[in-house]
Design a protein around this motif. Structure first.
Motif, PDB file in Angstrom:
ATOM      1  N   THR A 126      -4.149  16.099   5.422  1.00  0.00           N
ATOM      2  CA  THR A 126      -3.705  15.510   6.361  1.00  0.00           C
ATOM      3  C   THR A 126      -2.318  15.118   6.185  1.00  0.00           C
ATOM      4  N   SER A 127      -1.465  14.884   7.077  1.00  0.00           N
ATOM      5  CA  SER A 127       0.004  14.445   7.192  1.00  0.00           C
ATOM      6  C   SER A 127       0.117  12.848   7.494  1.00  0.00           C
ATOM      7  N   ARG A 165       4.214   6.569  13.841  1.00  0.00           N
ATOM      8  CA  ARG A 165       3.243   5.700  12.941  1.00  0.00           C
ATOM      9  C   ARG A 165       2.741   6.101  11.921  1.00  0.00           C
ATOM     10  N   PHE A 166       2.768   5.613  10.771  1.00  0.00           N
ATOM     11  CA  PHE A 166       2.296   6.132   9.602  1.00  0.00           C
ATOM     12  C   PHE A 166       0.870   5.285   9.392  1.00  0.00           C
ATOM     13  N   THR A 167      -0.162   6.160   8.761  1.00  0.00           N
ATOM     14  CA  THR A 167      -1.147   5.358   8.319  1.00  0.00           C
ATOM     15  C   THR A 167      -1.097   5.098   6.851  1.00  0.00           C
ATOM     16  N   ILE A 168      -1.223   3.585   6.770  1.00  0.00           N
ATOM     17  CA  ILE A 168      -1.054   2.948   5.519  1.00  0.00           C
ATOM     18  C   ILE A 168      -2.263   2.408   5.171  1.00  0.00           C
ATOM     19  N   GLY A 169      -2.374   2.285   3.786  1.00  0.00           N
ATOM     20  CA  GLY A 169      -3.913   1.612   3.265  1.00  0.00           C
ATOM     21  C   GLY A 169      -3.569   1.849   1.687  1.00  0.00           C
ATOM     22  N   SER A 170      -4.853   1.552   1.318  1.00  0.00           N
ATOM     23  CA  SER A 170      -4.674   1.433  -0.210  1.00  0.00           C
ATOM     24  C   SER A 170      -5.152   2.703  -0.914  1.00  0.00           C
ATOM     25  N   GLY A 176       0.802  -1.283   0.116  1.00  0.00           N
ATOM     26  CA  GLY A 176       0.113  -0.147  -0.060  1.00  0.00           C
ATOM     27  C   GLY A 176       0.789   1.242  -0.224  1.00  0.00           C
ATOM     28  N   ARG A 177       0.230   2.223   0.483  1.00  0.00           N
ATOM     29  CA  ARG A 177       0.971   3.824   0.398  1.00  0.00           C
ATOM     30  C   ARG A 177       0.558   4.419   1.728  1.00  0.00           C
ATOM     31  N   THR A 178       1.344   5.492   2.148  1.00  0.00           N
ATOM     32  CA  THR A 178       0.810   6.330   3.096  1.00  0.00           C
ATOM     33  C   THR A 178      -0.412   7.194   2.847  1.00  0.00           C
ATOM     34  N   TYR A 209       3.009   8.179  -0.290  1.00  0.00           N
ATOM     35  CA  TYR A 209       4.476   7.507  -0.282  1.00  0.00           C
ATOM     36  C   TYR A 209       4.334   6.201  -0.296  1.00  0.00           C
ATOM     37  N   GLY A 210       5.161   5.619  -1.266  1.00  0.00           N
ATOM     38  CA  GLY A 210       5.263   4.159  -1.409  1.00  0.00           C
ATOM     39  C   GLY A 210       6.142   3.631  -0.074  1.00  0.00           C
TER      40      GLY A 210
END
Length: 245
Positions: free
Chosen positions: A243-244, A133-138, A14-16, A20-21
């Motif tokens: 958002t960031s 922590r980064f929010t990661i998803g589709s 996924g990505r943030t 970002y990859g």
């Protein structure tokens, strides 16, 4: 962007939410840390006995994140903050001499301790990382080409970051080279390099912003207005506050 050659097959990270990859690889904090460069001569046990990077088990981070390192620990596949992939029963470590070694999750803790403690050993201040922590998803990028003369040497496009639900989150405006039919026949000659022009936020006055770019000079009034209307339509769907992370 995710580069397939640097991803594990059949593993989509996924990505943030900033687009970002994600990378599965993390570095050795004794070699890759803040405010210091480690030279080969400082690797006193030899590059073949010193690990450089490995495959993380979880808590992944974006490509290019400046604190992309973690301790090797004493066991692989031991939770999201360890190294290795449970489905493989271990993980690969890149050594400082360029060789790659697979290490089982049943390996003796002493082996990992020896690798982890190979000098030089960085200080806690050098290896400290932010509590983040980064929010990661589709999340996905959609490329939209704007109207322009097909004979021009460059073309214009926007990249729109979309949420997992498909909602636009960010808009970036770029220019890139327009390839000739001959160049398109040779993949090595048609690698697009995007030249960033501007970011379009929820409050951006699109028409005046685009007039300050070469798009206004290199397109007809009708093409320019069509681009403005398209971007305004997308802009209306943006969240009021971007958002960031």
């Amino acid at each position: 962007m995710s580069i397939p050659a640097f991803q594990i097959q059949e593993m989509d990270l996924g990505r943030t939410r900033n687009g970002y990859g994600i990378t599965i690889y993390m570095g050795n904090p004794n070699l890759l840390h803040r405010n210091q460069t480690v030279r080969i001569r400082e690797i006193s046990k030899g590059t073949s006995h010193t690990w450089l990077a490995g495959e993380a088990a979880g808590n992944y981070q974006p490509w290019g994140y400046p604190f992309n390192w973690r301790s090797l620990g004493t066991k692989l596949c031991d939770g999201p903050n360890s190294f290795g992939q449970p489905a493989w029963g271990g993980g690969h470590l890149l050594r400082a001499d360029g060789n790659v070694t697979f290490i089982s999750d049943q390996a003796s803790p002493r082996i990992l301790q020896t690798l982890a403690k190979a000098p030089p050993v960085a200080t806690p201040d050098q290896t400290a990382v932010p509590d983040r922590r980064f929010t990661i998803g589709s999340y996905s990028w959609k490329h939209i080409e704007l109207q322009s003369d097909p004979q021009d040497k460059q073309q214009y496009m926007v990249r729109v970051l979309r949420s997992p639900a498909g909602r636009p989150l960010k808009i970036f405006f770029y220019a890139t080279k327009r390839f000739t039919p001959e160049e398109l026949e040779y993949p090595k000659l048609n690698i697009a390099v995007l030249r960033f022009k501007t970011h379009i936020g929820p409050q951006t006055e699109i028409a005046s912003t685009l007039k300050d770019t070469t798009l206004a000079k290199e397109t007809t009034p009708a093409q320019f207005q069509a681009s403005v209307k398209l971007l305004q339509k997308i802009q209306q769907q943006l969240p009021r506050r971007e958002t960031s992370h």
